[in-house]
Design a protein around this motif. Sequence first.
Motif, short mmCIF file in Angstrom:
data_model
loop_
_atom_site.label_atom_id
_atom_site.label_comp_id
_atom_site.label_asym_id
_atom_site.label_seq_id
_atom_site.Cartn_x
_atom_site.Cartn_y
_atom_site.Cartn_z
N ALA A 151 0.83 -1.21 0.00
CA ALA A 151 0.00 0.00 0.00
C ALA A 151 0.86 1.26 0.00
CB ALA A 151 -0.93 0.00 1.21
N ILE A 152 1.90 1.27 0.83
CA ILE A 152 2.76 2.46 0.87
C ILE A 152 3.43 2.67 -0.49
CG2 ILE A 152 4.88 3.39 1.88
CD1 ILE A 152 3.94 2.12 4.56
N GLU A 153 3.88 1.60 -1.10
CA GLU A 153 4.51 1.72 -2.42
C GLU A 153 3.49 2.18 -3.47
OE1 GLU A 153 7.18 2.02 -5.27
OE2 GLU A 153 7.71 1.54 -3.20
N PHE A 209 0.68 3.83 -3.10
CA PHE A 209 0.14 5.17 -2.88
C PHE A 209 1.24 6.18 -2.54
CE2 PHE A 209 -3.43 2.39 -2.39
CZ PHE A 209 -4.53 3.12 -2.82
N LYS A 210 2.47 5.88 -2.91
CA LYS A 210 3.61 6.73 -2.55
C LYS A 210 3.43 8.19 -2.98
CE LYS A 210 7.81 5.01 -2.02
NZ LYS A 210 9.05 4.33 -2.32
N ASP A 211 2.75 8.40 -4.09
CA ASP A 211 2.54 9.77 -4.59
C ASP A 211 1.59 10.58 -3.72
OD1 ASP A 211 0.40 8.10 -5.44
OD2 ASP A 211 -0.12 9.55 -7.01
N LYS A 212 0.88 9.94 -2.80
CA LYS A 212 -0.04 10.63 -1.89
C LYS A 212 0.70 11.18 -0.66
CE LYS A 212 -4.05 9.19 -3.80
NZ LYS A 212 -5.27 9.88 -4.02
N PHE A 213 1.96 10.79 -0.48
CA PHE A 213 2.76 11.22 0.67
C PHE A 213 3.81 12.23 0.22
CE2 PHE A 213 1.45 6.84 1.80
CZ PHE A 213 0.77 7.13 2.97
N PRO A 214 4.31 13.03 1.17
CA PRO A 214 5.40 13.95 0.80
C PRO A 214 6.61 13.16 0.28
CG PRO A 214 4.54 14.46 3.00
CD PRO A 214 3.92 13.17 2.57
N PRO A 215 7.35 13.74 -0.65
CA PRO A 215 8.53 13.04 -1.18
C PRO A 215 9.50 12.67 -0.06
CG PRO A 215 8.06 15.01 -2.46
CD PRO A 215 7.15 15.04 -1.27
N GLY A 216 9.99 11.45 -0.10
CA GLY A 216 10.96 10.99 0.89
C GLY A 216 10.38 10.65 2.25
N ALA A 217 9.05 10.60 2.36
CA ALA A 217 8.43 10.33 3.66
C ALA A 217 8.72 8.92 4.16
CB ALA A 217 6.92 10.55 3.59
N PHE A 218 8.94 7.99 3.24
CA PHE A 218 9.19 6.59 3.60
C PHE A 218 10.44 6.09 2.89
CE2 PHE A 218 4.70 7.30 4.20
CZ PHE A 218 4.49 6.75 5.45
N PRO A 219 11.21 5.23 3.56
CA PRO A 219 12.38 4.67 2.90
C PRO A 219 11.97 3.71 1.79
CG PRO A 219 12.08 3.64 5.06
CD PRO A 219 11.05 4.73 4.94
N GLU A 220 12.88 3.47 0.87
CA GLU A 220 12.60 2.53 -0.21
C GLU A 220 12.36 1.12 0.32
OE1 GLU A 220 12.18 3.14 -3.51
OE2 GLU A 220 12.29 5.24 -2.94
N ASP A 221 13.11 0.72 1.34
CA ASP A 221 13.02 -0.63 1.88
C ASP A 221 12.18 -0.63 3.15
OD1 ASP A 221 13.38 -3.29 2.53
OD2 ASP A 221 15.41 -3.01 3.28
N MET A 222 10.92 -1.05 3.04
CA MET A 222 10.02 -1.12 4.19
C MET A 222 10.06 -2.54 4.74
SD MET A 222 8.75 1.92 4.47
CE MET A 222 7.43 1.61 5.61
N THR A 223 11.00 -2.80 5.66
CA THR A 223 11.21 -4.17 6.12
C THR A 223 10.31 -4.59 7.28
OG1 THR A 223 12.95 -3.44 7.61
CG2 THR A 223 13.62 -4.14 5.40
#
Length: 93
Positions: A39-41, A43-57
């Motif tokens: 979901a985070i990946e 909908f990534k465009d709905k969050f501020p840029p850089g809000a989440f790391p690429e690797d969500m472990t």
Amino acid sequence: MENQTEPQYLTSLQWGLIMALCWKDTEFKDEFEKHPRVAIEKFKDKFPPGAFPEDMTQVRVLRIPPNPGDIPNIQAIASGDEPAIALPYTCLC
């Protein structure tokens, strides 16, 4: 021995962004409760840029709290344009 990395946990700011979007977008909420990383990946465009790391472990959510009602600036909070205090309310029982 295998090379293992430390799990990454969400910050209070990231949880606030997730909860605000869950309250605003039921499609995201449904997807997030089933497959948080996807979901985070997705909908990534709905969050501020850089809000989440690429690797969500390490992302686990069993329950998103109910929408608190009409918050006039929820769009600004969800987009990261306006600050908000968020107290994570999740159950990992």
